[in-house]
Scaffold this motif. Structure first.
Motif, mmCIF file in Angstrom:
data_model
loop_
_atom_site.group_PDB
_atom_site.id
_atom_site.type_symbol
_atom_site.label_atom_id
_atom_site.label_comp_id
_atom_site.label_asym_id
_atom_site.label_seq_id
_atom_site.Cartn_x
_atom_site.Cartn_y
_atom_site.Cartn_z
ATOM 1 N N ARG A 63 -42.898 33.616 47.514
ATOM 2 C CA ARG A 63 -42.410 34.808 48.229
ATOM 3 C C ARG A 63 -41.355 35.559 47.421
ATOM 4 N NH1 ARG A 63 -42.165 30.931 52.682
ATOM 5 N NH2 ARG A 63 -43.968 31.204 54.054
ATOM 6 N N HIS A 71 -45.087 44.446 44.227
ATOM 7 C CA HIS A 71 -44.584 43.122 44.568
ATOM 8 C C HIS A 71 -45.148 42.049 43.637
ATOM 9 C CE1 HIS A 71 -42.681 44.080 48.539
ATOM 10 N NE2 HIS A 71 -43.470 45.142 48.414
ATOM 11 N N ASP A 109 -32.865 43.403 50.130
ATOM 12 C CA ASP A 109 -32.319 43.529 51.473
ATOM 13 C C ASP A 109 -31.510 42.314 51.909
ATOM 14 O OD1 ASP A 109 -33.556 46.021 51.732
ATOM 15 O OD2 ASP A 109 -35.421 45.120 52.452
ATOM 16 N N ILE A 159 -37.934 38.806 53.800
ATOM 17 C CA ILE A 159 -37.435 40.135 53.460
ATOM 18 C C ILE A 159 -37.434 40.304 51.943
ATOM 19 C CG2 ILE A 159 -35.994 40.279 55.525
ATOM 20 C CD1 ILE A 159 -33.568 39.582 53.768
ATOM 21 N N SER A 160 -37.190 41.519 51.486
ATOM 22 C CA SER A 160 -37.072 41.800 50.069
ATOM 23 C C SER A 160 -35.752 41.248 49.537
ATOM 24 C CB SER A 160 -37.126 43.314 49.833
ATOM 25 O OG SER A 160 -36.735 43.636 48.507
ATOM 26 N N GLU A 205 -40.595 44.602 43.125
ATOM 27 C CA GLU A 205 -40.112 43.904 44.308
ATOM 28 C C GLU A 205 -40.401 42.405 44.189
ATOM 29 O OE1 GLU A 205 -38.402 45.338 46.631
ATOM 30 O OE2 GLU A 205 -38.688 47.388 45.887
ATOM 31 N N GLU A 245 -28.547 40.180 52.848
ATOM 32 C CA GLU A 245 -27.232 40.589 53.326
ATOM 33 C C GLU A 245 -26.159 40.007 52.412
ATOM 34 O OE1 GLU A 245 -24.486 40.365 57.383
ATOM 35 O OE2 GLU A 245 -26.667 40.064 57.506
ATOM 36 N N GLN A 262 -36.356 34.417 55.177
ATOM 37 C CA GLN A 262 -36.271 35.482 56.169
ATOM 38 C C GLN A 262 -37.439 36.457 56.098
ATOM 39 O OE1 GLN A 262 -32.326 37.350 55.947
ATOM 40 N NE2 GLN A 262 -31.460 35.403 55.265
ATOM 41 N N ALA A 281 -34.172 35.298 50.901
ATOM 42 C CA ALA A 281 -35.197 36.326 51.116
ATOM 43 C C ALA A 281 -36.518 35.691 51.533
ATOM 44 C CB ALA A 281 -35.382 37.145 49.836
#
Length: 407
Positions: free
Chosen positions: A98, A80, A384, A380-381, A336, A386, A378, A375
């Motif tokens: 992030r 990451h 991922d 998240i990666s 990531e 949506e 939320q 991302a």
């Protein structure tokens, strides 16, 4: 260039790139679009006003800028990216976050993070040639256009029937701008008489009302901007070619007798450097077939414009239908928390030649920034995010993604 699909006579680029043009027009900083059979469409932008408008837009959006800073190393936690070190007059600073978007010219951040990166075309790693951009003023555009009327094949390679080509040439004096791939016969004559010239044609954009031509004619091969010695030699070569080109303009180009250099670019113009190896790699077939993708985040219709390192001209032109660019091209393998946008996305040498232009690259940048923000909010990666919600947000922000987006 390339805001439209010429064949379909419709705009296909929206979002922030189009918003920039609209903002510029309010301060007399951009022309109307000119539909073009090769470049799809062209628009003149005042570079000084562009700087001001972009600064205003970032201020309005609450963006914190770190100007005159270069990305150095990255701070990693496993795979990451957790921070990027920048270097400026204050020394070294750590920017934490992030999610990150890498829009550097050589995908530096992705490389520092350990993402797999390739350079140039498959097989030999050679990249498209670079050019030093410069502008020439005091051009007698009327004399130039009269020459084109008498020699219509000398404007540039066209796929128009002869009668349509003559109609286009007749309209040039009233056009806000038009493009060149010109003077092939005059250049051949000049070279035979001892003038050095780096290409078979002169490539640029004419602005008739300003009596100016912006030229991208210098041709510098195999530049590696990650290598200081290579980049320095390339700058020397590019600037050195300007004087050779000016000799041709003053001695051989119709309308160029009194032309003079007005300005030059602040750095060498790179068409290609490095590419990430992404979750998906766009190919020539994707471009020429007008590929559509379920995770589309941008589209384009610009042709495969390969300034090939193999000879002094361009590779054969392949004109595609409107194609889409998938989100997966922005996601590097093995890392990531990072997206890559612009000319360093995951694409082959051939595919990149079509999607590297400013409106398309800008749309990819908007998609990457939007996805990174989603991302981060939320937790998240970026892998991922949506896709349906990302596409919904992009369309809400004016991005045109497919056949339902008409303009």
């Amino acid at each position: 260039m390339a805001f439209h699909n010429f064949e379909e006579k419709r705009r296909i680029i929206g979002g922030i790139p189009y918003e920039v043009i609209e903002r510029l027009r309010k301060v007399n900083g951009a022309s109307d679009f000119l539909m073009d059979p090769i470049l799809e469409s062209t628009v003149y932008v005042n570079p000084s006003l562009l700087k001001i408008v972009l600064m205003q837009m970032t201020q309005e959006a609450g963006v914190r800028l770190f100007l005159h800073s270069l990305a150095g190393e990255v701070r990693m936690e496993g795979e990451h990216v957790r921070g990027v070190y920048i270097h400026n007059r204050q020394g070294c600073q750590l920017i934490e976050g992030r999610a990150f978007v890498d829009c550097t010219d050589c995908c530096n951040i992705a490389g520092f993070a350990g993402a797999p990166v390739t350079r140039g075309r498959e097989g030999d790693g050679r990249v498209q040639v670079a050019s030093t951009i410069f502008t020439v003023g005091d051009v007698d555009v009327d004399e130039m256009i009269d020459y084109f009327k008498a020699h219509p094949t000398q404007v540039r390679p066209h796929r128009l029937p002869p009668e349509e080509l003559r109609f286009v040439i007749d309209s040039l004096k009233e056009a806000p701008l038009f493009s060149l791939g010109a003077f092939k016969d005059r250049i051949a004559q000049a070279v035979s008489e001892g003038i050095r010239f780096p290409r078979e044609t002169m490539i640029g954009i004419v602005r008739p009302c300003q009596h100016e031509i912006m030229l991208v004619t210098p041709r510098v091969e195999d530049v590696d901007p990650t290598d200081e010695a290579s980049f320095t030699r390339a700058e020397e070569t590019g600037y050195g070619q300007i004087l050779d080109i000016m000799r041709f303009i003053n001695l051989y180009m119709p309308g160029g007798k009194h032309a003079r250099i007005v300005s030059s670019g602040h750095t060498l113009g790179m068409r290609e450097t490095s590419h990430i190896v992404g979750a998906y790699t766009m190919t020539q077939e994707d471009i020429v077939s007008g590929a559509h993708f379920e995770d589309a985040i941008a589209q384009g219709a610009y042709y495969m414009d390969i300034h090939t390192p193999d000879n002094k001209g361009l590779a054969p032109m392949i004109q595609p239908p409107t194609y889409q660019i998938p989100y997966r091209c922005l996601i590097p393998q093995q890392v990531e928390g990072l997206l890559v946008a612009g000319r360093c996305v995951s694409a082959t040498h051939e595919a990149l030649s079509a999607i590297r232009v400013i409106p398309i690259a800008g749309t990819m940048g908007q998609a990457a920034g939007t996805a990174a923000a989603m991302a981060a909010r939320q937790g998240i990666s970026v892998r991922d995010v949506e896709i349906a919600k990302l596409q919904e947000q992009l369309r809400a922000d004016g991005v045109m993604l497919g056949e339902d987006d008409r303009a």
